[in-house]
Design an enzyme around this catalytic site. Structure first.
Site, short mmCIF file in Angstrom:
data_model
loop_
_atom_site.label_atom_id
_atom_site.label_comp_id
_atom_site.label_asym_id
_atom_site.label_seq_id
_atom_site.Cartn_x
_atom_site.Cartn_y
_atom_site.Cartn_z
N ASN A 1 44.24 39.93 51.78
CA ASN A 1 45.56 40.51 52.04
C ASN A 1 45.38 41.89 52.68
OD1 ASN A 1 45.43 42.58 49.85
ND2 ASN A 1 45.21 40.73 48.62
N ASP B 1 46.12 35.55 43.78
CA ASP B 1 46.54 34.74 42.64
C ASP B 1 45.79 33.41 42.59
OD1 ASP B 1 48.42 36.55 41.61
OD2 ASP B 1 49.85 35.99 43.16
N LYS C 1 30.26 25.50 57.57
CA LYS C 1 31.49 25.90 58.26
C LYS C 1 32.42 24.69 58.44
CE LYS C 1 33.02 27.95 62.55
NZ LYS C 1 32.68 28.17 63.94
N PRO D 1 41.94 34.13 37.40
CA PRO D 1 42.29 34.80 36.14
C PRO D 1 43.23 35.97 36.41
CG PRO D 1 40.01 35.27 36.77
CD PRO D 1 40.52 34.24 37.72
N ASP D 2 44.15 36.21 35.51
CA ASP D 2 45.07 37.35 35.64
C ASP D 2 44.46 38.54 34.90
OD1 ASP D 2 47.15 39.24 35.39
OD2 ASP D 2 48.65 37.67 35.63
N ILE D 3 43.89 39.46 35.67
CA ILE D 3 43.14 40.59 35.08
C ILE D 3 44.06 41.45 34.23
CG2 ILE D 3 41.68 42.59 35.61
CD1 ILE D 3 41.24 41.24 38.43
N PHE E 1 51.12 47.08 38.58
CA PHE E 1 51.91 47.29 39.78
C PHE E 1 52.65 45.99 40.05
CE2 PHE E 1 51.11 51.12 42.47
CZ PHE E 1 50.44 51.85 41.51
N LYS F 1 57.77 41.26 34.68
CA LYS F 1 56.31 41.39 34.52
C LYS F 1 55.96 42.32 33.35
CE LYS F 1 54.58 40.26 39.08
NZ LYS F 1 54.48 40.70 40.44
N LYS G 1 53.89 40.22 30.62
CA LYS G 1 52.45 40.55 30.56
C LYS G 1 52.14 41.56 29.46
CE LYS G 1 51.38 39.43 35.38
NZ LYS G 1 50.45 39.63 36.49
O1 PMT Z 1 45.80 49.31 48.84
P1 PMT Z 1 46.93 49.93 49.64
O2 PMT Z 1 46.87 49.56 51.10
O3 PMT Z 1 47.01 51.41 49.44
O4 PMT Z 1 48.31 49.29 49.11
C1 PMT Z 1 48.74 49.57 47.81
C2 PMT Z 1 49.35 48.32 47.17
C3 PMT Z 1 50.62 47.95 47.93
C4 PMT Z 1 48.37 47.15 47.18
C5 PMT Z 1 49.67 48.72 45.68
O5 PMT Z 1 50.53 49.80 45.66
C6 PMT Z 1 50.31 47.54 44.93
O6 PMT Z 1 51.50 47.33 44.95
N1 PMT Z 1 49.44 46.78 44.21
C7 PMT Z 1 49.82 45.56 43.51
C8 PMT Z 1 49.70 44.42 44.47
C9 PMT Z 1 49.91 43.09 43.84
O7 PMT Z 1 49.08 42.22 43.99
O8 PMT Z 1 51.00 42.97 43.07
P2 PMT Z 1 51.39 41.62 42.29
O9 PMT Z 1 52.82 41.76 42.02
O10 PMT Z 1 50.94 40.42 43.01
O11 PMT Z 1 50.55 41.71 40.97
C10 PMT Z 1 51.07 42.28 39.77
C11 PMT Z 1 50.03 43.04 39.03
O12 PMT Z 1 49.06 42.13 38.49
C12 PMT Z 1 49.25 44.05 39.84
O13 PMT Z 1 49.04 45.16 39.02
C13 PMT Z 1 47.93 43.33 40.14
O14 PMT Z 1 46.86 44.25 40.26
C14 PMT Z 1 47.76 42.48 38.89
N2 PMT Z 1 47.06 41.20 39.08
C15 PMT Z 1 47.57 40.23 39.87
C16 PMT Z 1 46.93 39.01 39.95
C17 PMT Z 1 45.73 38.80 39.24
N3 PMT Z 1 45.08 37.66 39.32
N4 PMT Z 1 45.24 39.78 38.49
C18 PMT Z 1 45.88 40.99 38.38
O15 PMT Z 1 45.39 41.88 37.69
#
Ligand code: PMT
Length: 399
Positions: A208, A277, A287, A303-305, A321, A335, A339
């Site tokens: 991403n 995800d 390839k 896994p969801d960290i 976030f 969330k 969570k």
């Molecule tokens: O890196 P930059 O270019 O500075 O951009 C910053 C950002 C936009 C990436 C950052 O500010 C941000 O919003 N990060 C969260 C991005 C995200 O994946 O959000 P989410 O809504 O998909 O995930 C929710 C939360 O679960 C996040 O805290 C994520 O870190 C966490 N997560 C998600 C999936 C997973 N398998 N494990 C996780 O820990």
């Protein structure tokens, strides 16, 4: 006058950047601080004690065993007088002596004898800065609550180019006046940052647009607030903030593993990373060829960290976030609850020029008892506000 009534003991050690210290003293006093200077013998080769005396308006201290000085303001009195012990420039030798607890001159003795906040502005050759011994000394000092400002990247007096230049006096003063240095003193903070990459075959992967800028800025702000920071980073092109321990991860599974390896005894966990995800169910060993008009891939959940950390038996204060393009607040609140988070920072990624891979961002931070909108600004400044908010709520919870 952001340093009004502050007693700053400025330690000057023997590096070329010492020539900048009269300017530093002037800028500190311009902010209302009273400055007393302690200078090492080597530093006196680079800057005149007389100049430092003239700009600080106080005698410059240089010897430990000086009956005249001890009769006026002795070294223990000097150690007690200080609110802040600022060492600028701090050489590699100085870092090593402080880390070892040597007390073979006035400055190192003062470091051991003071309860003041200690702040270092290192300056040295870029290779000396990178040397494992220097980095170990630095992390020892940080674990003991010492704050580190810089060093900066750029051209050096010796002709090398790299990290090792002392911050400019103006930058040091800005950081001293802006940094909430005590907020997370001695706390362990684990932070994820950047994207993950999920391999498809030997040459392709899914990822991403996360640059890591937000997470790295948060790591920097946490270090500045006195925390011991473990930064778990996906693949980015940024230099790690000085003073944090960096752990690299490529895939979501690796990031999960690195977090779990470092989460023990963490006080705060901040999940800034944009973690995939899903990952391809199978990684092709060769390839993938374009033999068909369509290609179908099957994905499995990663896994969801964040969730796994928040649900640990001794879970740290966990901050997630939520990067959302619609119903931002609703999804973020969901969330927070599902969570079991302490706090969530909602990130509206539909906003122009903010969020992914930009230098600016805005956040709507939500926790059970309240919320705060942090308006659009540089990620550096936003990270400082977020760390201040996290520290405030963390401290409320833990008292
Ligand atoms: O890196 P930059 O270019 O500075 O951009 C910053 C950002 C936009 C990436 C950052 O500010 C941000 O919003 N990060 C969260 C991005 C995200 O994946 O959000 P989410 O809504 O998909 O995930 C929710 C939360 O679960 C996040 O805290 C994520 O870190 C966490 N997560 C998600 C999936 C997973 N398998 N494990 C996780 O820990």
């Amino acid at each position: 006058m952001l340093l009004a009534n502050k007693h700053i003991l400025l330690g000057v050690t023997g590096g070329i950047a010492a020539y900048k210290t009269p300017d530093l003293v002037r800028k500190l006093t311009a902010q209302g601080a009273t400055v007393r200077v302690v200078i090492t013998h080597a530093a006196a080769e680079f800057v005149s004690p007389m100049s430092l005396q003239a700009v600080s308006g106080n005698p410059v201290h240089h010897t430990l065993l000086d009956p005249a000085a001890e009769a006026a303001m002795g070294h223990i009195e000097l150690a007690k007088w200080a609110d802040i012990l600022l060492i600028a420039p701090a050489t590699a030798n100085c870092l090593a002596k402080l880390a070892m607890g040597l007390a073979d001159d006035l400055l190192t003795t003062l470091y051991l004898a003071t309860t003041a906040k200690v702040i270092l502005a290192p300056a040295m050759n870029q290779q000396m800065w990178k040397a494992p011994a220097t980095q170990v000394n630095l992390s020892t000092l940080q674990q003991r609550g010492v704050s580190v400002l810089g060093p900066a990247d750029g051209e050096q007096a010796c002709g090398d180019v790299g990290v090792g230049r002392m911050l400019e006096p103006m930058d040091i003063v800005c950081q001293l006046t802006a940094t909430p240095t005590e907020l997370l003193k001695g706390k362990k903070v684990v932070i994820t940052a950047g994207p993950t990459r999920e391999e498809l075959d030997p040459v392709r992967y899914i990822t991403n647009h996360s640059s890591g800028k937000m997470g790295y800025a948060i790591a920097e702000a946490a270090v500045a607030a006195g925390a011991r920071v473990e930064l778990i980073s996906g693949p980015v092109t940024l230099s790690p903030p000085v003073g944090c321990s960096l752990h690299n991860a490529i895939s979501a599974e690796q990031m999960h593993q690195r977090v779990m390896q470092n989460i023990d005894e963490a006080d705060i966990f901040i999940a800034t990373a944009a973690v995939a995800d899903y990952r391809p169910k199978q990684v092709a060993s060769q390839k993938i060829k374009k033999n068909n008009d369509e290609l179908t891939l099957t994905f499995v959940k990663n896994p969801d960290i964040l969730k796994d950390v928040a649900n640990l038996p001794n879970a740290p204060f966990t901050v997630g976030f939520a990067a959302e393009s619609e119903n931002v607040e609703t999804y973020a609140r969901k969330k927070l609850v599902t969570k079991k988070l302490a706090m969530i920072a909602a990130n509206d990624i539909s906003a122009q020029g903010l969020g992914f891979n930009s230098d600016k961002n805005a956040l709507h931070v939500i926790w059970k008892e309240g919320e705060k909108k942090l308006p659009a600004t540089s990620k550096t400044s936003l990270a400082q506000s977020l760390i201040a908010l996290i520290a405030e709520q963390y401290n409320k919870k833990s008292t």
